[in-house]
Design an enzyme around this catalytic site. Sequence first.
Site, PDB file in Angstrom:
ATOM      1  N   ASP A  64       0.815  -1.197  -0.100  1.00  0.00           N
ATOM      2  CA  ASP A  64      -0.135  -0.216   0.105  1.00  0.00           C
ATOM      3  C   ASP A  64       0.794   1.124   0.130  1.00  0.00           C
ATOM      4  OD1 ASP A  64      -2.404   1.437   0.388  1.00  0.00           O
ATOM      5  OD2 ASP A  64      -1.820   1.762   2.418  1.00  0.00           O
ATOM      6  N   THR A  97      -3.065   5.162  -4.094  1.00  0.00           N
ATOM      7  CA  THR A  97      -1.890   6.047  -3.496  1.00  0.00           C
ATOM      8  C   THR A  97      -0.526   6.030  -4.183  1.00  0.00           C
ATOM      9  OG1 THR A  97      -1.676   3.868  -1.942  1.00  0.00           O
ATOM     10  CG2 THR A  97      -2.769   5.992  -0.863  1.00  0.00           C
ATOM     11  N   THR A  98      -0.250   4.701  -4.700  1.00  0.00           N
ATOM     12  CA  THR A  98       0.967   4.406  -5.581  1.00  0.00           C
ATOM     13  C   THR A  98       0.877   5.260  -6.789  1.00  0.00           C
ATOM     14  OG1 THR A  98       1.176   2.274  -4.672  1.00  0.00           O
ATOM     15  CG2 THR A  98       2.488   2.886  -6.457  1.00  0.00           C
ATOM     16  N   ASP A 394      -8.687  -0.298   2.264  1.00  0.00           N
ATOM     17  CA  ASP A 394      -8.841   0.543   0.756  1.00  0.00           C
ATOM     18  C   ASP A 394     -10.154   0.340  -0.068  1.00  0.00           C
ATOM     19  OD1 ASP A 394      -6.271   1.378   1.360  1.00  0.00           O
ATOM     20  OD2 ASP A 394      -5.329   0.458  -0.267  1.00  0.00           O
TER      21      ASP A 394
END
Length: 560
Positions: A64, A97-98, A394
């Site tokens: 994550d 997020t990445t 998530d």
Amino acid sequence: MASMMQPQIILLKEGTDTSQGRAQVVSNINACTAVADTVRTTLGPRGMDKLIHDDKGGVTISNDGATIMRLLDIVHPAAKILVDIAKSQDSEVGDGTTTVVLLAAEFLKEAKPYVEDGVHPHSLIRSYRTAGNMAIQRVKELAVSIEGKSLEEKKSLLAKCAATTLSSKLIGGEKEFFASMVVDAVLAIGNDDRLNLIGIKKVPGGTMRDSFLVNGVAFKKTFSYAGFEQQPKKFLNPKILLLNIELELKSEKENAEIRLSDPLQYQSIVDAEWNIIYDKLDKCVKSGAKIVLSRLAIGDLATQYFADRDIFCAGRVTEEDLQRVAAATGGMVQTSVNNVIDEVLGSCEVFEEKQVGNERFNIFSGCPSGQTATIVLRGGADQFIEEAERSLHDAIMIVRRALKNSTVVPGGGAIDMEISKYLRQHARTIAGKSQFFVNSFAKALEVIPRQLCDNAGFDATDVLNKLRQKHASGEGANYGVDINTGGITDSFANFVWEPAVVKINAINAATEASCLILSVDETVKNPKSESAQGEAAAGAMAGRGGGAMRGRGGRGMRRR
């Protein structure tokens, strides 16, 4: 001549480190690229995991982006901006997020040659902002609404969004199993925005498939006294009393002084204390409640008293669990046992205490308000369960966002390629330098499908050429990377979906971050705070070391 004789003006304190100009902008870009390289390989269903070992000996295994960025403890001031946008994406949307870190770093990477060639950063910033707004507008145009569907259809559509999110996680192998669980949990809390109404409890042991969803509240058996085992462990349609008071004999908190003229009076003081606690317990029993939960301690006397009257009690229930029980059962937390009326008591269809692995769980199911749900996670290693919890967080966020903003876009790099094509076409209509900058922005968007291919071990150049050709034909707007075969596929038809809000937020945050970093042309580092910390630490070390040496020396020397 007079101007040459003027003394030099010193503005900043001696030792202040300043670096400015073009070299500083390039240095910041390099730092951000280095940060992105750390999380680059975690993107997509074939992304790798990172093992982070901290100084306290804790081990975290995660892919994550936000978790990794938080644990990396980055000190470079410009690179910290990437940590912030990963956190904001995590709190606002929950996923991507990445993606947001990669996009920001790629925008900067594309801008680097222009900065080195002497282009003013504000020319780049202006073009990037325009391109970013156009990209967001295009996402909104391409988004497909899932509104107006029946509940069953909506459930299956939301499950597909959750499965897309989970496919890149450690629990991707069981994504269908967990996706339906997440959708049921989110639908259970209805329109309430509080994320803590969905509880996630972790119990080591068993397999992932042993995880289950409680349509109500479940929490670990609290600390209990003797007499607890004599209490009933199952009730049907019980009344539930929620308290925030202690039910035990209490010693005086303040220094109370009582003067007695007769020793026999002492007994009356002791009796008064016992009468107070018995009065409280009687009122709890008279309320008709069969289950008594309190945030504070329920002592051994009260435990035995309730056991004798076939009432279940649990003390020291955590604030979060107590609030969730209140939301689910329709009860209200009381700070006094006086005048307990039926309206403040909660109820549920079934209460039972069950063994889950090595732990005992108190489970309230069939709750009337139904505004809460609990997922009990099982699995092997602790690190694995921790990562499963982050993955489910998530997925829960994504399903909540998809419910609120019911538009989805195709995943697998399809939407990125389509926006890239759209911006390239628009760039041709622009006269002047900004044509190059918008083109660079469009090229940077291709980092997502390229990285998906790299992480899966496919030939990225080959796949991207196929994608460019398909999107240029005008019919392939939904085509993205096929992770299974290494070719291209219609992501929408294969149900690789993500909420449009994820993409919009990611492009927005990445554009803002890259513009912010490009606008910084000077870094000033003040030595005062650093040297003060260093001296304090050195002093402390010297003090401890000196003391220890003196102590040992003193013991070892003989007296003369």
